[in-house]
Design a protein around this motif. Structure first.
Motif, PDB file in Angstrom:
ATOM      1  N   SER A  67       1.836   0.597  -4.766  1.00  0.00           N
ATOM      2  CA  SER A  67       2.013  -0.316  -3.629  1.00  0.00           C
ATOM      3  C   SER A  67       2.130  -1.763  -4.097  1.00  0.00           C
ATOM      4  N   SER A  68       1.384  -2.127  -5.134  1.00  0.00           N
ATOM      5  CA  SER A  68       1.495  -3.488  -5.671  1.00  0.00           C
ATOM      6  C   SER A  68       2.867  -3.709  -6.301  1.00  0.00           C
ATOM      7  N   SER A  69       3.404  -2.684  -6.941  1.00  0.00           N
ATOM      8  CA  SER A  69       4.721  -2.798  -7.569  1.00  0.00           C
ATOM      9  C   SER A  69       5.818  -2.982  -6.531  1.00  0.00           C
ATOM     10  N   MET A 112      11.071   1.284   1.963  1.00  0.00           N
ATOM     11  CA  MET A 112      11.017   1.724   0.574  1.00  0.00           C
ATOM     12  C   MET A 112       9.586   2.045   0.150  1.00  0.00           C
ATOM     13  N   SER A 113       8.613   1.333   0.701  1.00  0.00           N
ATOM     14  CA  SER A 113       7.221   1.627   0.351  1.00  0.00           C
ATOM     15  C   SER A 113       6.843   3.036   0.791  1.00  0.00           C
ATOM     16  N   ILE A 145      -0.863  -0.027   4.404  1.00  0.00           N
ATOM     17  CA  ILE A 145      -1.814  -1.139   4.505  1.00  0.00           C
ATOM     18  C   ILE A 145      -1.966  -1.817   3.148  1.00  0.00           C
ATOM     19  N   CYS A 146      -1.998  -1.018   2.087  1.00  0.00           N
ATOM     20  CA  CYS A 146      -2.069  -1.583   0.735  1.00  0.00           C
ATOM     21  C   CYS A 146      -0.827  -2.412   0.430  1.00  0.00           C
ATOM     22  N   PHE A 147       0.320  -1.924   0.868  1.00  0.00           N
ATOM     23  CA  PHE A 147       1.562  -2.678   0.682  1.00  0.00           C
ATOM     24  C   PHE A 147       1.484  -4.028   1.388  1.00  0.00           C
ATOM     25  N   LEU A 148       0.956  -4.044   2.603  1.00  0.00           N
ATOM     26  CA  LEU A 148       0.785  -5.314   3.318  1.00  0.00           C
ATOM     27  C   LEU A 148      -0.197  -6.224   2.582  1.00  0.00           C
ATOM     28  N   LEU A 149      -1.247  -5.632   2.041  1.00  0.00           N
ATOM     29  CA  LEU A 149      -2.237  -6.402   1.290  1.00  0.00           C
ATOM     30  C   LEU A 149      -1.595  -7.108   0.099  1.00  0.00           C
TER      31      LEU A 149
END
Length: 247
Positions: A67-69, A112-113, A145-149
Protein backbone atom coordinates in the motif's frame (compact mmCIF):
# COMPACT_ATOMS: atom_id res chain seq x y z
CA UNK A 1 -20.29 22.56 -15.48
CA UNK A 2 -21.05 20.17 -12.61
CA UNK A 3 -21.50 17.32 -15.06
CA UNK A 4 -18.22 18.26 -16.68
CA UNK A 5 -16.39 18.12 -13.36
CA UNK A 6 -17.92 14.73 -12.58
CA UNK A 7 -17.36 13.13 -15.99
CA UNK A 8 -13.86 14.34 -16.85
CA UNK A 9 -12.07 12.89 -13.78
CA UNK A 10 -13.49 9.45 -14.61
CA UNK A 11 -12.29 9.68 -18.20
CA UNK A 12 -8.88 10.91 -17.07
CA UNK A 13 -8.67 8.17 -14.44
CA UNK A 14 -9.39 5.58 -17.13
CA UNK A 15 -6.48 6.90 -19.19
CA UNK A 16 -4.18 6.85 -16.17
CA UNK A 17 -5.20 3.27 -15.38
CA UNK A 18 -4.44 2.16 -18.94
CA UNK A 19 -1.07 3.88 -18.68
CA UNK A 20 -0.29 2.08 -15.43
CA UNK A 21 -1.38 -1.33 -16.70
CA UNK A 22 0.95 -1.00 -19.68
CA UNK A 23 3.96 -0.72 -17.37
CA UNK A 24 5.01 -4.25 -16.33
CA UNK A 25 7.95 -2.87 -14.34
CA UNK A 26 5.57 -1.15 -11.91
CA UNK A 27 3.58 -4.37 -11.57
CA UNK A 28 6.77 -6.28 -10.80
CA UNK A 29 8.10 -3.95 -8.12
CA UNK A 30 4.80 -3.28 -6.39
CA UNK A 31 3.28 -6.79 -6.45
CA UNK A 32 5.58 -9.53 -7.72
CA UNK A 33 8.66 -8.60 -5.69
CA UNK A 34 6.76 -8.60 -2.33
CA UNK A 35 5.19 -11.93 -3.29
CA UNK A 36 8.60 -13.43 -4.07
CA UNK A 37 10.00 -12.03 -0.83
CA UNK A 38 7.02 -13.43 1.07
CA UNK A 39 7.65 -16.95 -0.20
CA UNK A 40 11.40 -16.74 0.32
CA UNK A 41 11.01 -15.62 3.93
CA UNK A 42 8.36 -18.21 4.70
CA UNK A 43 10.30 -21.00 3.02
CA UNK A 44 13.44 -20.13 4.96
CA UNK A 45 12.05 -19.28 8.39
CA UNK A 46 8.58 -20.68 8.98
CA UNK A 47 8.80 -23.71 11.25
CA UNK A 48 6.53 -26.66 10.80
CA UNK A 49 3.00 -25.89 11.95
CA UNK A 50 3.35 -22.15 11.49
CA UNK A 51 0.72 -22.19 8.76
CA UNK A 52 -1.91 -22.73 11.44
CA UNK A 53 -1.45 -19.05 12.29
CA UNK A 54 -3.85 -16.51 10.87
CA UNK A 55 -3.11 -15.32 7.36
CA UNK A 56 -2.90 -11.64 8.30
CA UNK A 57 -0.58 -12.34 11.23
CA UNK A 58 2.07 -13.24 8.68
CA UNK A 59 1.17 -11.00 5.74
CA UNK A 60 0.15 -7.71 7.41
CA UNK A 61 3.57 -6.11 6.93
CA UNK A 62 3.59 -7.12 3.28
CA UNK A 63 0.20 -5.50 2.71
CA UNK A 64 1.44 -2.37 4.48
CA UNK A 65 4.48 -2.25 2.21
CA UNK A 66 2.44 -2.76 -0.97
CA UNK A 67 0.00 0.00 0.00
CA UNK A 68 2.89 2.38 0.70
CA UNK A 69 4.38 1.57 -2.71
CA UNK A 70 1.11 2.35 -4.49
CA UNK A 71 0.83 5.70 -2.71
CA UNK A 72 4.47 6.73 -3.12
CA UNK A 73 5.41 5.30 -6.51
CA UNK A 74 1.94 5.48 -8.02
CA UNK A 75 -0.15 8.36 -6.77
CA UNK A 76 2.63 10.79 -5.81
CA UNK A 77 5.43 9.81 -8.18
CA UNK A 78 3.24 10.22 -11.24
CA UNK A 79 2.17 13.69 -10.10
CA UNK A 80 5.84 14.66 -10.06
CA UNK A 81 6.39 12.93 -13.39
CA UNK A 82 3.53 14.75 -15.08
CA UNK A 83 4.81 18.04 -13.72
CA UNK A 84 8.35 17.43 -14.96
CA UNK A 85 7.11 16.33 -18.38
CA UNK A 86 5.31 19.65 -18.81
CA UNK A 87 1.85 18.06 -18.68
CA UNK A 88 0.67 20.12 -15.72
CA UNK A 89 1.93 23.41 -17.12
CA UNK A 90 0.20 22.72 -20.43
CA UNK A 91 -3.15 21.42 -19.21
CA UNK A 92 -3.53 22.00 -15.46
CA UNK A 93 -3.44 25.71 -14.73
CA UNK A 94 -6.94 26.65 -13.53
CA UNK A 95 -8.93 25.68 -10.45
CA UNK A 96 -11.28 23.41 -12.38
CA UNK A 97 -8.47 21.60 -14.20
CA UNK A 98 -6.65 21.10 -10.89
CA UNK A 99 -9.77 19.48 -9.47
CA UNK A 100 -10.14 17.28 -12.53
CA UNK A 101 -6.49 16.24 -12.54
CA UNK A 102 -6.22 15.46 -8.82
CA UNK A 103 -9.58 13.67 -8.82
CA UNK A 104 -8.58 11.59 -11.83
CA UNK A 105 -5.20 10.78 -10.32
CA UNK A 106 -6.77 9.75 -7.03
CA UNK A 107 -9.50 7.65 -8.67
CA UNK A 108 -6.96 5.90 -10.88
CA UNK A 109 -4.68 4.87 -8.06
CA UNK A 110 -7.55 4.02 -5.76
CA UNK A 111 -8.55 1.51 -8.40
CA UNK A 112 -4.96 0.33 -8.84
CA UNK A 113 -4.57 -0.10 -5.08
CA UNK A 114 -7.50 -2.53 -5.09
CA UNK A 115 -5.98 -4.36 -8.07
CA UNK A 116 -2.58 -4.68 -6.40
CA UNK A 117 -4.16 -5.84 -3.15
CA UNK A 118 -6.25 -8.42 -5.00
CA UNK A 119 -3.20 -9.67 -6.89
CA UNK A 120 -1.17 -10.07 -3.71
CA UNK A 121 -4.06 -11.84 -1.99
CA UNK A 122 -4.58 -14.21 -4.89
CA UNK A 123 -0.87 -15.05 -5.11
CA UNK A 124 -0.36 -15.69 -1.40
CA UNK A 125 -3.64 -16.79 0.19
CA UNK A 126 -3.77 -20.28 -1.30
CA UNK A 127 -0.56 -21.03 0.60
CA UNK A 128 -2.68 -20.95 3.78
CA UNK A 129 -5.74 -22.77 2.55
CA UNK A 130 -9.06 -21.97 0.95
CA UNK A 131 -9.81 -18.35 0.02
CA UNK A 132 -12.96 -16.66 1.27
CA UNK A 133 -14.84 -13.71 -0.18
CA UNK A 134 -15.64 -12.17 3.21
CA UNK A 135 -11.99 -12.34 4.19
CA UNK A 136 -10.97 -10.89 0.83
CA UNK A 137 -13.42 -7.98 1.17
CA UNK A 138 -12.18 -7.28 4.70
CA UNK A 139 -8.55 -7.24 3.58
CA UNK A 140 -9.30 -4.95 0.63
CA UNK A 141 -11.12 -2.53 2.93
CA UNK A 142 -8.24 -2.44 5.40
CA UNK A 143 -5.72 -2.16 2.59
CA UNK A 144 -7.52 0.83 1.12
CA UNK A 145 -7.39 2.63 4.47
CA UNK A 146 -3.65 1.95 4.49
CA UNK A 147 -3.42 3.42 1.00
CA UNK A 148 -5.15 6.58 2.23
CA UNK A 149 -2.77 6.68 5.20
CA UNK A 150 0.32 6.58 2.99
CA UNK A 151 -1.25 9.02 0.54
CA UNK A 152 -1.05 11.73 3.21
CA UNK A 153 2.77 12.05 3.30
CA UNK A 154 3.00 11.08 -0.37
CA UNK A 155 0.84 13.99 -1.53
CA UNK A 156 2.69 16.42 0.72
CA UNK A 157 6.01 15.26 -0.74
CA UNK A 158 4.83 16.31 -4.21
CA UNK A 159 4.81 19.92 -2.98
CA UNK A 160 8.60 19.86 -2.65
CA UNK A 161 10.24 21.33 -5.78
CA UNK A 162 12.37 18.40 -6.90
CA UNK A 163 13.00 16.75 -10.23
CA UNK A 164 12.00 13.29 -11.39
CA UNK A 165 15.22 11.54 -10.37
CA UNK A 166 15.43 13.31 -7.02
CA UNK A 167 11.82 12.39 -6.32
CA UNK A 168 12.58 8.75 -7.06
CA UNK A 169 15.50 8.87 -4.63
CA UNK A 170 13.54 10.62 -1.89
CA UNK A 171 10.54 8.30 -2.22
CA UNK A 172 12.82 5.25 -2.13
CA UNK A 173 14.55 6.51 1.01
CA UNK A 174 11.23 7.26 2.71
CA UNK A 175 9.91 3.80 1.83
CA UNK A 176 13.07 2.07 3.06
CA UNK A 177 13.20 4.02 6.33
CA UNK A 178 9.55 3.30 7.13
CA UNK A 179 10.00 -0.39 6.39
CA UNK A 180 13.31 -0.67 8.27
CA UNK A 181 11.92 1.03 11.38
CA UNK A 182 8.86 -1.17 11.22
CA UNK A 183 10.92 -4.35 11.02
CA UNK A 184 13.22 -3.25 13.85
CA UNK A 185 10.25 -2.44 16.07
CA UNK A 186 9.01 -6.03 15.77
CA UNK A 187 11.93 -7.53 17.67
CA UNK A 188 12.60 -4.68 20.10
CA UNK A 189 10.64 -3.04 22.88
CA UNK A 190 13.04 -0.17 23.46
CA UNK A 191 11.18 3.00 24.56
CA UNK A 192 12.81 5.07 21.83
CA UNK A 193 11.65 2.65 19.15
CA UNK A 194 8.15 2.71 20.58
CA UNK A 195 8.09 6.49 20.18
CA UNK A 196 9.50 6.25 16.65
CA UNK A 197 6.93 3.59 15.75
CA UNK A 198 4.14 5.91 16.83
CA UNK A 199 5.17 8.33 14.06
CA UNK A 200 5.84 5.61 11.50
CA UNK A 201 2.95 5.21 8.99
CA UNK A 202 4.16 1.68 8.22
CA UNK A 203 3.58 0.64 11.84
CA UNK A 204 0.09 2.13 11.84
CA UNK A 205 -0.69 0.43 8.53
CA UNK A 206 0.34 -2.89 10.03
CA UNK A 207 -1.98 -2.25 12.97
CA UNK A 208 -4.86 -1.40 10.65
CA UNK A 209 -4.34 -4.63 8.71
CA UNK A 210 -4.28 -6.64 11.95
CA UNK A 211 -6.94 -4.90 14.04
CA UNK A 212 -9.34 -3.81 11.34
CA UNK A 213 -11.48 -0.77 10.64
CA UNK A 214 -14.17 -1.27 13.28
CA UNK A 215 -11.76 -1.74 16.19
CA UNK A 216 -9.55 1.10 14.97
CA UNK A 217 -12.35 3.52 14.10
CA UNK A 218 -10.67 6.54 15.70
CA UNK A 219 -7.50 5.90 13.72
CA UNK A 220 -9.49 5.51 10.51
CA UNK A 221 -11.36 8.76 11.14
CA UNK A 222 -8.08 10.54 11.85
CA UNK A 223 -6.62 9.17 8.62
CA UNK A 224 -9.67 10.41 6.72
CA UNK A 225 -9.37 13.93 8.12
CA UNK A 226 -5.64 14.12 7.43
CA UNK A 227 -6.12 12.77 3.92
CA UNK A 228 -8.70 15.44 3.09
CA UNK A 229 -6.34 18.06 4.49
CA UNK A 230 -3.37 16.77 2.47
CA UNK A 231 -5.49 16.65 -0.68
CA UNK A 232 -6.58 20.24 -0.12
CA UNK A 233 -2.96 21.28 0.48
CA UNK A 234 -1.96 19.59 -2.76
CA UNK A 235 -4.74 21.37 -4.63
CA UNK A 236 -3.87 24.70 -3.04
CA UNK A 237 -0.10 24.56 -3.54
CA UNK A 238 0.24 22.21 -6.50
CA UNK A 239 3.43 22.98 -8.42
CA UNK A 240 2.66 23.49 -12.09
CA UNK A 241 5.99 24.44 -13.64
CA UNK A 242 8.72 21.79 -13.97
CA UNK A 243 11.74 22.22 -11.73
CA UNK A 244 13.99 22.47 -14.78
CA UNK A 245 11.91 25.29 -16.27
CA UNK A 246 13.05 28.87 -15.83
CA UNK A 247 9.69 30.27 -16.84
Amino acid sequence: MNGYLLFKPIVLATLFIKEQVKEPVALFWIVISPVVMFYLINYAKLPEGKLSYKYLDITSWFYAFVSSSVALFGLAFYIVGRRESGFLRSFVYTRSTKVIFLSGQFLAYSFMSVIYCSAFYGLTRFYFGVMGFSEFATIVGRFYICFLLFSIPSLLLTLIPMGFQNANTVFSIVSFVMLALGVVSISSSHPVLEVVSFFNPMWWANQIMLVGVADGLLVVMFVGVLFVFSLWMTYRFLLINPVWSRY
